[in-house]
Motif scaffolding. Sequence first.
Motif, mmCIF file in Angstrom:
data_model
loop_
_atom_site.group_PDB
_atom_site.id
_atom_site.type_symbol
_atom_site.label_atom_id
_atom_site.label_comp_id
_atom_site.label_asym_id
_atom_site.label_seq_id
_atom_site.Cartn_x
_atom_site.Cartn_y
_atom_site.Cartn_z
ATOM 1 N N GLU A 11 0.899 -1.414 -0.084
ATOM 2 C CA GLU A 11 0.003 0.013 -0.141
ATOM 3 C C GLU A 11 0.955 1.271 0.084
ATOM 4 O O GLU A 11 0.490 2.261 -0.823
ATOM 5 C CB GLU A 11 -0.872 -0.029 1.091
ATOM 6 N N GLN A 12 2.115 1.137 0.798
ATOM 7 C CA GLN A 12 2.784 2.349 0.670
ATOM 8 C C GLN A 12 3.395 2.797 -0.421
ATOM 9 O O GLN A 12 3.816 3.898 -0.932
ATOM 10 C CB GLN A 12 3.882 2.198 1.848
ATOM 11 N N PHE A 14 2.369 1.769 -3.333
ATOM 12 C CA PHE A 14 1.264 2.284 -4.152
ATOM 13 C C PHE A 14 1.244 3.915 -4.018
ATOM 14 O O PHE A 14 1.094 4.623 -5.015
ATOM 15 C CB PHE A 14 0.042 1.553 -4.211
ATOM 16 N N ASN A 15 1.087 3.978 -3.068
ATOM 17 C CA ASN A 15 0.740 5.462 -2.538
ATOM 18 C C ASN A 15 2.097 6.456 -2.874
ATOM 19 O O ASN A 15 2.089 7.570 -3.250
ATOM 20 C CB ASN A 15 0.910 5.796 -1.014
ATOM 21 N N LYS A 17 3.999 5.702 -5.716
ATOM 22 C CA LYS A 17 4.046 6.120 -6.868
ATOM 23 C C LYS A 17 2.992 7.106 -7.217
ATOM 24 O O LYS A 17 3.148 7.746 -8.280
ATOM 25 C CB LYS A 17 3.543 4.640 -7.669
ATOM 26 N N ALA A 18 2.050 7.226 -6.428
ATOM 27 C CA ALA A 18 0.821 8.235 -6.813
ATOM 28 C C ALA A 18 1.357 9.510 -6.550
ATOM 29 O O ALA A 18 1.294 10.622 -7.305
ATOM 30 C CB ALA A 18 -0.499 7.863 -5.835
ATOM 31 N N TYR A 19 2.162 9.681 -5.415
ATOM 32 C CA TYR A 19 2.655 10.874 -5.061
ATOM 33 C C TYR A 19 3.844 11.515 -6.212
ATOM 34 O O TYR A 19 3.996 12.364 -6.523
ATOM 35 C CB TYR A 19 3.491 10.818 -3.652
ATOM 36 N N GLN A 22 1.793 12.983 -8.942
ATOM 37 C CA GLN A 22 1.337 14.337 -8.657
ATOM 38 C C GLN A 22 2.806 15.397 -8.703
ATOM 39 O O GLN A 22 2.525 16.363 -8.997
ATOM 40 C CB GLN A 22 0.902 14.294 -7.266
#
Length: 58
Positions: A11-12, A14-15, A17-19, A22
């Motif tokens: 989960e971390q 994935f987060n 990669k999202a950051y 952004q």
Amino acid sequence: MMEFPVGLSLEQQFNLKAYEQQVKGLSQEEAQGFLLEVMRQLMVKDNVIKHLMKTKRL
């Protein structure tokens, strides 16, 4: 003594990669502001952890 994992959970990861997506579009000024806010939040987190460790020892 407790051992703590040093890697990131899925989960971390994935987060993160999202950051990454952004921040790619940020200007240098926006990125610097974002970095400073992240650092401020990490310092607050450290203070909370230190406070909790002190109160747990009592």
